[in-house]
Design a protein around this motif. Structure first.
Motif, mmCIF file in Angstrom:
data_model
loop_
_atom_site.group_PDB
_atom_site.id
_atom_site.type_symbol
_atom_site.label_atom_id
_atom_site.label_comp_id
_atom_site.label_asym_id
_atom_site.label_seq_id
_atom_site.Cartn_x
_atom_site.Cartn_y
_atom_site.Cartn_z
ATOM 1 N N ALA A 8 37.285 -40.786 -11.959
ATOM 2 C CA ALA A 8 36.282 -40.834 -13.004
ATOM 3 C C ALA A 8 35.308 -39.913 -12.585
ATOM 4 O O ALA A 8 34.937 -39.462 -12.174
ATOM 5 C CB ALA A 8 35.579 -42.131 -13.221
ATOM 6 N N GLY A 61 25.297 -40.569 -8.548
ATOM 7 C CA GLY A 61 26.343 -39.718 -9.082
ATOM 8 C C GLY A 61 27.117 -38.971 -8.006
ATOM 9 O O GLY A 61 26.806 -39.048 -6.804
ATOM 10 N N TRP A 62 28.116 -38.227 -8.444
ATOM 11 C CA TRP A 62 28.961 -37.463 -7.506
ATOM 12 C C TRP A 62 28.131 -36.441 -6.757
ATOM 13 O O TRP A 62 28.249 -36.321 -5.533
ATOM 14 C CB TRP A 62 30.089 -36.781 -8.275
ATOM 15 C CG TRP A 62 31.096 -36.085 -7.395
ATOM 16 C CD1 TRP A 62 32.000 -36.675 -6.576
ATOM 17 C CD2 TRP A 62 31.298 -34.670 -7.264
ATOM 18 N NE1 TRP A 62 32.769 -35.716 -5.925
ATOM 19 C CE2 TRP A 62 32.364 -34.478 -6.335
ATOM 20 C CE3 TRP A 62 30.695 -33.553 -7.836
ATOM 21 C CZ2 TRP A 62 32.818 -33.205 -5.976
ATOM 22 C CZ3 TRP A 62 31.160 -32.285 -7.485
ATOM 23 C CH2 TRP A 62 32.206 -32.121 -6.566
ATOM 24 N N TYR A 63 27.275 -35.713 -7.462
ATOM 25 C CA TYR A 63 26.416 -34.744 -6.786
ATOM 26 C C TYR A 63 25.549 -35.411 -5.727
ATOM 27 O O TYR A 63 25.358 -34.872 -4.637
ATOM 28 C CB TYR A 63 25.502 -34.065 -7.799
ATOM 29 C CG TYR A 63 26.030 -32.805 -8.437
ATOM 30 C CD1 TYR A 63 27.066 -32.062 -7.871
ATOM 31 C CD2 TYR A 63 25.470 -32.329 -9.625
ATOM 32 C CE1 TYR A 63 27.526 -30.897 -8.471
ATOM 33 C CE2 TYR A 63 25.922 -31.170 -10.230
ATOM 34 C CZ TYR A 63 26.951 -30.457 -9.648
ATOM 35 O OH TYR A 63 27.393 -29.300 -10.250
ATOM 36 N N GLU A 300 37.389 -35.049 1.223
ATOM 37 C CA GLU A 300 36.364 -36.089 1.123
ATOM 38 C C GLU A 300 35.683 -36.077 -0.244
ATOM 39 O O GLU A 300 35.582 -37.109 -0.925
ATOM 40 C CB GLU A 300 35.318 -35.872 2.223
ATOM 41 C CG GLU A 300 34.147 -36.832 2.189
ATOM 42 C CD GLU A 300 33.095 -36.502 3.237
ATOM 43 O OE1 GLU A 300 32.097 -37.235 3.308
ATOM 44 O OE2 GLU A 300 33.278 -35.511 3.982
ATOM 45 N N ALA A 301 35.225 -34.911 -0.681
ATOM 46 C CA ALA A 301 34.498 -34.819 -1.942
ATOM 47 C C ALA A 301 35.412 -35.081 -3.136
ATOM 48 O O ALA A 301 35.021 -35.753 -4.101
ATOM 49 C CB ALA A 301 33.847 -33.447 -2.070
ATOM 50 N N GLN A 302 36.632 -34.567 -3.088
ATOM 51 C CA GLN A 302 37.543 -34.742 -4.219
ATOM 52 C C GLN A 302 37.980 -36.192 -4.400
ATOM 53 O O GLN A 302 38.188 -36.650 -5.520
ATOM 54 C CB GLN A 302 38.763 -33.836 -4.042
ATOM 55 C CG GLN A 302 38.463 -32.363 -4.294
ATOM 56 C CD GLN A 302 38.163 -32.075 -5.750
ATOM 57 O OE1 GLN A 302 39.003 -32.256 -6.626
ATOM 58 N NE2 GLN A 302 36.941 -31.639 -6.032
ATOM 59 N N ALA A 307 35.935 -42.395 -7.984
ATOM 60 C CA ALA A 307 35.300 -43.621 -7.508
ATOM 61 C C ALA A 307 33.786 -43.603 -7.700
ATOM 62 O O ALA A 307 33.185 -44.632 -8.039
ATOM 63 C CB ALA A 307 35.639 -43.829 -6.028
ATOM 64 N N ILE A 308 33.167 -42.439 -7.503
ATOM 65 C CA ILE A 308 31.706 -42.337 -7.616
ATOM 66 C C ILE A 308 31.286 -41.681 -8.927
ATOM 67 O O ILE A 308 30.373 -42.139 -9.602
ATOM 68 C CB ILE A 308 31.128 -41.553 -6.420
ATOM 69 C CG1 ILE A 308 31.351 -42.340 -5.124
ATOM 70 C CG2 ILE A 308 29.634 -41.268 -6.627
ATOM 71 C CD1 ILE A 308 30.880 -41.629 -3.875
ATOM 72 N N GLY A 309 31.958 -40.593 -9.301
ATOM 73 C CA GLY A 309 31.512 -39.807 -10.437
ATOM 74 C C GLY A 309 32.127 -40.169 -11.762
ATOM 75 O O GLY A 309 31.665 -39.715 -12.808
#
Length: 362
Positions: A8, A61-63, A300-302, A307-309
């Protein structure tokens, strides 16, 4: 349908985070002051110009997570400037002789527009080879970091049965209850034109429909994210958006429901509307910009994208299984995912927007 790893947006309010930079340079809300001389290259800072949507209104958020993790890992502070997709490209273009941004993140067709304006430098981040070819530039000037899909939202509490077609929105019960963001300014607003032209079979047919819809339309909005609260409260009943943004917003707006309009007798459709990132040509902190782009495509970011964004990983080898990813995958079942001709849209965007203005009187 194009297959995408399904794990997401969007705080559409134009946003500039006040920051105090290293080396005594002060950055005030709405203004970026560059450091002079060679000191800028040594600063532990990177400036991001981005379309809104990936930064949470509550800092969730993701950022928010990616920037925090990036600073912890590298010591490099992220300066963040946010606005509409077209707005960010226009700002970077105005500053071309005195570049302020290091990384530009925006949506199609504006990332292509940035490339055609010569605003981006070629750089292929680590793991960009794991991003589908349709989601990156052949010349290496940009690559998608978060995948996403265009969509609409409706108030599921007030609308029973809910609309499923474009034509249903012409009904009198939607008078002053429909609104979409401004084509040519907002990425999602431009997406309304793209989807309408696809679904109705061409520019003229799409403009004919949008002219009729104007009878029920509240009027253009420069901010897509501001439409979701209005739909949730029932002030309007239908608006445009995108899956990532609206999925995240629905966590705190229980009346939102994501849907994909079909032409009467046709199939619901959508298209990928990814957040694409590029290194700004002549960036004051080029090395730091490259490091951030690398980090955005890291494992890690992807894995945090869904899950976060509430979005979709850009890397095709990342296949998350978190709860958001499972729920997101269900949204696209039975929906036709088409591939826009971005080269044509980039070339003819002004023509399409002018046709929309003429049709709607906007």
């Amino acid at each position: 349908m194009r297959t995408t790893s399904l794990p997401a947006r969007r705080s559409r309010v134009s946003y500039v985070k006040p920051v105090v930079a290293a080396a005594g340079c002060l950055v005030l809300a709405g203004t970026l002051t560059a450091c002079g001389g060679g000191a800028a290259a040594d600063e532990k800072v990177v400036t991001v110009y981005s379309a809104d949507g990936l930064k949470g209104e509550a800092g969730d958020g993701w950022y928010d997570q990616v920037f925090k993790d990036f600073e912890k890992k590298t010591g490099i502070k992220v300066k963040y400037v946010e606005g509409g997709s077209g707005e960010m490209v226009q700002r970077a273009a105005r500053e071309k002789s005195n570049t302020q941004a290091d990384v530009l993140v925006t949506l199609p067709p504006f990332i292509q527009q940035a490339g055609s304006k010569g605003l981006l430098a070629a750089y292929k981040p680590a793991n960009s080879d794991r991003v589908d070819g349709a989601d990156k530039a052949g010349d290496g000037t940009w690559v998608s970091v978060v995948n996403n899909y265009f969509g609409f939202i409706q108030n599921k509490k007030e609308l029973n049965p809910a609309p499923t077609t474009w034509e249903q929105l012409l009904d009198g019960k939607y008078k002053n209850k429909v609104q979409y963001s401004t084509p040519g300014v907002a990425g999602d607003g431009t997406a309304v034109l793209i989807k309408a032209m696809h679904d109705f079979g061409g520019k003229d047919q799409a403009m004919e429909y949008l002219k009729k819809l104007q009878a029920n339309n509240v009027g253009p909005s420069s901010s897509t994210s501001k439409l979701a609260p209005k739909v949730d409260k029932g002030e309007i009943l239908v608006a445009n958006g995108d899956v990532q943004m609206n999925f995240a917003q629905a966590k705190s707006m229980p009346n939102l429901s994501i849907w994909f309009p079909a032409k009467q007798g046709g199939t619901p459709s959508t298209f990928a509307l990814p957040y694409a990132a590029g290194l700004v040509k002549g960036a004051p902190h080029t090395a730091n910009g490259k490091k951030l782009l690398d980090f955005m495509l890291s494992d890690e970011a992807q894995r945090q994208v869904s899950a976060i964004g509430g979005g979709f990983p850009a890397r095709k080898d990342i296949r998350p299984t978190d709860a958001n990813a499972i729920e997101l995958s269900k949204l696209l079942v039975g929906v036709d995912v088409f591939q826009p001709d971005w080269a044509d849209i980039d070339k003819n965007l002004t023509t399409y927007v002018d046709a929309w203005k003429a049709a709607t009187g906007s």
